[in-house]
Enzyme design. Structure first.
Site, PDB file in Angstrom:
ATOM      1  N   ASN A   3       0.907  -0.742  -0.175  1.00  0.00           N
ATOM      2  CA  ASN A   3       0.412   0.166  -0.104  1.00  0.00           C
ATOM      3  C   ASN A   3       1.065   1.762  -0.439  1.00  0.00           C
ATOM      4  O   ASN A   3       2.066   1.213   0.493  1.00  0.00           O
ATOM      5  CB  ASN A   3      -0.772  -0.472   1.278  1.00  0.00           C
ATOM      6  N   GLU A  44      -2.696  -4.571  -2.329  1.00  0.00           N
ATOM      7  CA  GLU A  44      -3.786  -5.533  -4.000  1.00  0.00           C
ATOM      8  C   GLU A  44      -3.663  -4.814  -5.260  1.00  0.00           C
ATOM      9  O   GLU A  44      -3.249  -5.135  -6.349  1.00  0.00           O
ATOM     10  CB  GLU A  44      -5.304  -5.929  -3.363  1.00  0.00           C
TER      11      GLU A  44
HETATM   12  N1  THU Z   1      -4.735  -1.208   2.978  1.00  0.00           N
HETATM   13  C1  THU Z   1      -4.626  -2.447   1.858  1.00  0.00           C
HETATM   14  O1  THU Z   1      -3.398  -1.949   1.659  1.00  0.00           O
HETATM   15  N2  THU Z   1      -5.333  -3.297   1.708  1.00  0.00           N
HETATM   16  C2  THU Z   1      -6.071  -3.987   2.256  1.00  0.00           C
HETATM   17  O2  THU Z   1      -6.495  -5.157   2.123  1.00  0.00           O
HETATM   18  C3  THU Z   1      -6.989  -3.255   3.465  1.00  0.00           C
HETATM   19  C4  THU Z   1      -6.803  -1.394   3.354  1.00  0.00           C
HETATM   20  C5  THU Z   1      -4.541  -0.572   3.184  1.00  0.00           C
HETATM   21  C6  THU Z   1      -5.122   0.865   2.838  1.00  0.00           C
HETATM   22  C7  THU Z   1      -4.586   1.640   4.407  1.00  0.00           C
HETATM   23  O3  THU Z   1      -2.963   2.406   2.874  1.00  0.00           O
HETATM   24  C8  THU Z   1      -4.148   1.341   4.987  1.00  0.00           C
HETATM   25  O4  THU Z   1      -4.336  -0.108   4.758  1.00  0.00           O
HETATM   26  C9  THU Z   1      -5.405   1.090   5.872  1.00  0.00           C
HETATM   27  O5  THU Z   1      -6.494   1.112   5.548  1.00  0.00           O
END
Ligand code: THU
Length: 135
Positions: free
Chosen positions: A45, A58
């Site tokens: 992320n 993802e």
């Molecule tokens: N996030 C993801 O990368 N994937 C997920 O399945 C859930 C949430 C990230 C987005 C944000 O940077 C952090 O997790 C908190 O929501």
């Protein structure tokens, strides 16, 4: 999927998590995507000071696969620093749906390395019927 491929996906997602840029939420996520020719792409992320511009691990991984012209996803692995399993958010499920099918395997991994597999059709059971927009 065989054990070697599954272990590789788990390892790639876990490694990818280390590249997360999450200074706001401190919630690191790593993902790995297996495409139908056996190639693995990963992603983490990437957050932004304008919070809504954050991209999930993802989608980061899916977009890398598609950019490489791999358009069929056979598995997705996702992990975080949580002891519980996290699953792809709604936006990511919609994006995965573009390149996956109900049998696509979603591998959920905890920070302790526990894992379980769910079929994509189970977590995204009623995709919007938008296929005709492609024609
Ligand atoms: N996030 C993801 O990368 N994937 C997920 O399945 C859930 C949430 C990230 C987005 C944000 O940077 C952090 O997790 C908190 O929501």
């Amino acid at each position: 999927m065989n054990k070697q491929t599954r272990d590789e996906l788990i390892s790639r997602a876990t490694q990818a998590k280390k590249n997360a840029y999450a200074p706001y939420s401190k919630f690191r996520v790593g993902a790995a995507i297996l495409t139908d020719d056996g190639t693995i792409f990963d992603g983490s992320n990437v957050e932004n000071a304008s919070y809504g511009l954050t991209i999930c691990a993802e989608r980061n991984a899916v977009f890398q696969a598609v950019h490489a012209k791999k358009r069929k996803i056979t598995a997705v692995a996702v992990t975080s620093d949580e002891k519980t399993f996290i699953t792809p958010c709604g936006a990511c499920r919609q994006v995965i749906a573009e390149f996956a099918d109900p049998d696509t395997e979603i591998i959920l991994i905890t920070v302790d390395g526990k894992w379980k597999v769910v079929k994509f059709g189970k977590i995204f059971p009623a995709p919007p019927a938008l296929d005709k927009l492609k024609k």
